[in-house]
Design an enzyme around this catalytic site. Structure first.
Site, PDB file in Angstrom:
ATOM      1  N   GLY A   1       4.118   5.971  -1.648  1.00  0.00           N
ATOM      2  CA  GLY A   1       4.753   7.046  -2.417  1.00  0.00           C
ATOM      3  C   GLY A   1       4.283   7.109  -3.861  1.00  0.00           C
ATOM      4  O   GLY A   1       3.886   8.164  -4.347  1.00  0.00           O
TER       5      GLY A   1
ATOM      6  N   ASP B   1       3.396  -1.594  -0.367  1.00  0.00           N
ATOM      7  CA  ASP B   1       4.219  -0.500  -0.879  1.00  0.00           C
ATOM      8  C   ASP B   1       4.160   0.624   0.159  1.00  0.00           C
ATOM      9  O   ASP B   1       3.459   0.522   1.158  1.00  0.00           O
ATOM     10  CB  ASP B   1       3.729  -0.057  -2.257  1.00  0.00           C
ATOM     11  CG  ASP B   1       2.359   0.585  -2.209  1.00  0.00           C
ATOM     12  OD1 ASP B   1       1.773   0.703  -1.110  1.00  0.00           O
ATOM     13  OD2 ASP B   1       1.850   0.961  -3.267  1.00  0.00           O
ATOM     14  N   SER B   2       4.895   1.692  -0.075  1.00  0.00           N
ATOM     15  CA  SER B   2       4.985   2.738   0.946  1.00  0.00           C
ATOM     16  C   SER B   2       3.933   3.817   0.764  1.00  0.00           C
ATOM     17  O   SER B   2       3.792   4.694   1.599  1.00  0.00           O
ATOM     18  CB  SER B   2       6.357   3.386   0.870  1.00  0.00           C
ATOM     19  OG  SER B   2       6.474   4.071  -0.365  1.00  0.00           O
TER      20      SER B   2
ATOM     21  N   CYS C   1     -10.690 -22.691 -17.474  1.00  0.00           N
ATOM     22  CA  CYS C   1     -10.431 -23.451 -18.692  1.00  0.00           C
ATOM     23  C   CYS C   1     -10.942 -24.883 -18.588  1.00  0.00           C
ATOM     24  O   CYS C   1     -11.283 -25.495 -19.603  1.00  0.00           O
ATOM     25  CB  CYS C   1      -8.940 -23.433 -19.010  1.00  0.00           C
ATOM     26  SG  CYS C   1      -8.361 -21.773 -19.418  1.00  0.00           S
TER      27      CYS C   1
ATOM     28  N   GLN D   1      16.375   4.030  -7.167  1.00  0.00           N
ATOM     29  CA  GLN D   1      15.796   4.920  -8.181  1.00  0.00           C
ATOM     30  C   GLN D   1      16.910   5.377  -9.139  1.00  0.00           C
ATOM     31  O   GLN D   1      17.997   4.808  -9.135  1.00  0.00           O
ATOM     32  CB  GLN D   1      15.095   6.114  -7.506  1.00  0.00           C
ATOM     33  CG  GLN D   1      13.777   5.737  -6.810  1.00  0.00           C
ATOM     34  CD  GLN D   1      12.665   5.371  -7.810  1.00  0.00           C
ATOM     35  OE1 GLN D   1      12.812   5.533  -9.031  1.00  0.00           O
ATOM     36  NE2 GLN D   1      11.547   4.855  -7.293  1.00  0.00           N
TER      37      GLN D   1
ATOM     38  N   HIS E   1      -8.253 -17.190 -14.288  1.00  0.00           N
ATOM     39  CA  HIS E   1      -7.387 -17.681 -15.358  1.00  0.00           C
ATOM     40  C   HIS E   1      -6.091 -16.878 -15.440  1.00  0.00           C
ATOM     41  O   HIS E   1      -5.001 -17.457 -15.504  1.00  0.00           O
ATOM     42  CB  HIS E   1      -8.094 -17.663 -16.718  1.00  0.00           C
ATOM     43  CG  HIS E   1      -7.115 -17.888 -17.822  1.00  0.00           C
ATOM     44  ND1 HIS E   1      -6.639 -19.144 -18.157  1.00  0.00           N
ATOM     45  CD2 HIS E   1      -6.440 -17.013 -18.610  1.00  0.00           C
ATOM     46  CE1 HIS E   1      -5.728 -19.032 -19.112  1.00  0.00           C
ATOM     47  NE2 HIS E   1      -5.588 -17.748 -19.403  1.00  0.00           N
TER      48      HIS E   1
ATOM     49  N   ASP F   1       9.800   6.377  -1.107  1.00  0.00           N
ATOM     50  CA  ASP F   1      10.731   6.897  -2.119  1.00  0.00           C
ATOM     51  C   ASP F   1      10.036   7.911  -3.011  1.00  0.00           C
ATOM     52  O   ASP F   1       8.821   8.052  -2.954  1.00  0.00           O
ATOM     53  CB  ASP F   1      11.267   5.745  -2.987  1.00  0.00           C
ATOM     54  CG  ASP F   1      10.162   5.055  -3.775  1.00  0.00           C
ATOM     55  OD1 ASP F   1       9.018   5.016  -3.266  1.00  0.00           O
ATOM     56  OD2 ASP F   1      10.425   4.541  -4.871  1.00  0.00           O
TER      57      ASP F   1
ATOM     58  N   ASP G   1       5.542  -7.754  -8.980  1.00  0.00           N
ATOM     59  CA  ASP G   1       4.111  -7.505  -8.776  1.00  0.00           C
ATOM     60  C   ASP G   1       3.624  -6.735  -9.986  1.00  0.00           C
ATOM     61  O   ASP G   1       4.415  -6.032 -10.629  1.00  0.00           O
ATOM     62  CB  ASP G   1       3.854  -6.648  -7.529  1.00  0.00           C
ATOM     63  CG  ASP G   1       4.149  -5.184  -7.791  1.00  0.00           C
ATOM     64  OD1 ASP G   1       5.341  -4.819  -7.841  1.00  0.00           O
ATOM     65  OD2 ASP G   1       3.207  -4.402  -8.012  1.00  0.00           O
TER      66      ASP G   1
ATOM     67  N   CYS H   1      -6.638 -24.363 -15.221  1.00  0.00           N
ATOM     68  CA  CYS H   1      -7.377 -23.592 -14.216  1.00  0.00           C
ATOM     69  C   CYS H   1      -8.874 -23.898 -14.285  1.00  0.00           C
ATOM     70  O   CYS H   1      -9.367 -24.493 -15.240  1.00  0.00           O
ATOM     71  CB  CYS H   1      -7.118 -22.092 -14.386  1.00  0.00           C
ATOM     72  SG  CYS H   1      -8.180 -21.274 -15.592  1.00  0.00           S
TER      73      CYS H   1
ATOM     74  N   CYS I   1      -4.244 -24.892 -20.426  1.00  0.00           N
ATOM     75  CA  CYS I   1      -4.338 -24.403 -19.049  1.00  0.00           C
ATOM     76  C   CYS I   1      -5.211 -25.320 -18.187  1.00  0.00           C
ATOM     77  O   CYS I   1      -6.232 -25.818 -18.640  1.00  0.00           O
ATOM     78  CB  CYS I   1      -4.918 -22.990 -19.057  1.00  0.00           C
ATOM     79  SG  CYS I   1      -5.132 -22.274 -17.424  1.00  0.00           S
TER      80      CYS I   1
HETATM   81 ZN   LIG Z   1      -7.111 -21.104 -17.588  1.00  0.00          ZN
END
Ligand SMILES: [Zn+2]
Length: 382
Positions: free
Chosen positions: A92, A89-90, A318, A198, A344, A143, A275, A315, A313
């Protein structure tokens, strides 16, 4: 930079974004690595999760360890040991949230470091220079993001200033990339720059912002100033209004959003990049995302629960551990709690994006969206 849209399903797009450090399959979620580290996660595990791009914060890195130091060490990728794309990011947004410790005028923002009180200035030009030294694949323009709620007048003033800053920031970026300003180290010569729309919650301002920013001409465009406190239906409405006005062949990035259902809703309105700190921050607070909605691992009901956190899940967390164990780690303040919870939550976000992408490829995005929204509830179980 090259962006190809490979599939479309309604307004949703499936694409491939080619950046200096690799390809990003869109729609994509970028884990947030504020200080050049995604909290709780090593770069090796980010690879294992198949994160294709991460975000880092210019404001934090400018103050510590400093953009000069990172440039001397070869730029952010070399510094972090991360070989895939990075977006910064900038600065700002962080500067404007300092409220009491910053002064804002047409030139830029002067602020005091939250670390040691030292004074710094960020302008549309210096934000470009700092990001040139940091060397991410994508640099964001500087910005002004008004706080919420903002009156039409306040949002208009911030939007028109952002337009003037867009021109200054783009001019500086082009001066650096064409060698006309050779006084700044460029850690990543293939860096690209995104503009930011903006205008607060006002559609007429968003329209003017799109017109002016696209006229300046960036490599891609982000929608900023949303997810700052406005109701979600207002945000969805503004995304649906703004996204289709942005150039079709360039990626569209919705900054700072959001909950898992926000991602699904926004992809359906034409967004390609996201993000948000939610998966990582909430993981450290014990809030874990599942297909049914968030779950609070602190809750006494999990004290002797042998089930995995999310049976659906795949991962590491899990596959290897029970809810009872995760609750115990969290209540004991073990570092493993933050690590496993973060693994997770990031897996959940990244996997949701992969499922969205597949659904667009198969032309079944609307079905996916309907089922996802039917199953996912924002409310924590009582
Ligand atoms: Zn998981």
């Amino acid at each position: 930079m090259n962006f190809e849209i490979t599939h479309r399903d309604g307004a949703a797009r499936r694409g491939r974004l080619h950046l200096a450090h690799g390809v990003v399959d869109t729609p994509a979620f970028m884990p947030v690595g504020t200080r050049a580290a995604v909290k709780g996660i090593t770069v090796d595990r980010l690879h294992a999760l198949d994160a294709q791009i991460i975000l880092a914060n210019t404001y934090h890195l400018l103050l510590r360890p400093g953009d000069d130091l990172i440039a001397r060490l070869g730029g952010l990728n070399a510094f972090m040991g991360w070989d895939r794309p990075v977006l910064t990011d900038s600065g700002g947004y962080q500067v404007f949230s300092l409220a009491a410790r910053r002064k804002l005028d047409e030139e830029g923002a002067t602020f005091q470091s939250h670390l040691d009180g030292s004074r710094h200035t960020l302008t549309p030009e210096s934000a470009v220079d700092v990001q040139a030294r940091l060397g991410p694949d994508v640099a964001m323009m500087f910005d002004e993001c008004p706080s919420w709620p903002a009156t039409h007048d306040a949002a208009e003033a911030a939007m028109t200033r952002t337009l003037r800053w867009a021109r200054r920031g783009r001019d500086r970026f082009l001066a650096l990339s064409t060698g006309r300003a050779a006084d700044v180290t460029r850690s990543n010569p293939a860096q690209v720059q995104f503009g930011i729309i903006q205008g607060g919650i006002y559609k007429d301002l968003r329209d003017r912002s799109v017109g002016g920013t696209v006229e300046v001409g960036f490599d891609a465009y982000a929608i900023g100033g949303l997810s700052v406190g406005e109701p979600v239906d207002v945000m969805y409405d503004l995304v649906a209004h703004t996204a289709p006005q942005l150039p079709d062949g360039q990626p569209r990035y919705l900054m700072g959003t959001g909950m898992p259902d926000d991602l699904v809703e926004s992809v359906g309105r034409g967004i390609d990049l996201f993000d948000c700190v939610l998966p990582t921050r909430n993981a450290r607070n014990g809030q874990l995302f599942t297909r049914e909605g968030p779950l609070n691992i602190k809750h006494a009901r999990y004290a002797d629960d042998p089930q995995p956190l999310d049976p659906a899940c795949g991962c590491e967390t899990c596959r290897c551990h029970s809810r009872a164990y995760l609750r115990h780690l969290f209540l004991s303040g073990e570092m493993a709690a933050g690590i496993l919870n973060t693994l997770h939550n990031l897996h959940f976000y990244l996997d949701t994006m992969r499922q969205i992408g597949k659904a667009i490829e198969f032309g079944t995005f609307e079905t996916f969206k309907r089922e996802f929204l039917h199953t996912f509830s924002r409310r924590l179980p009582a």
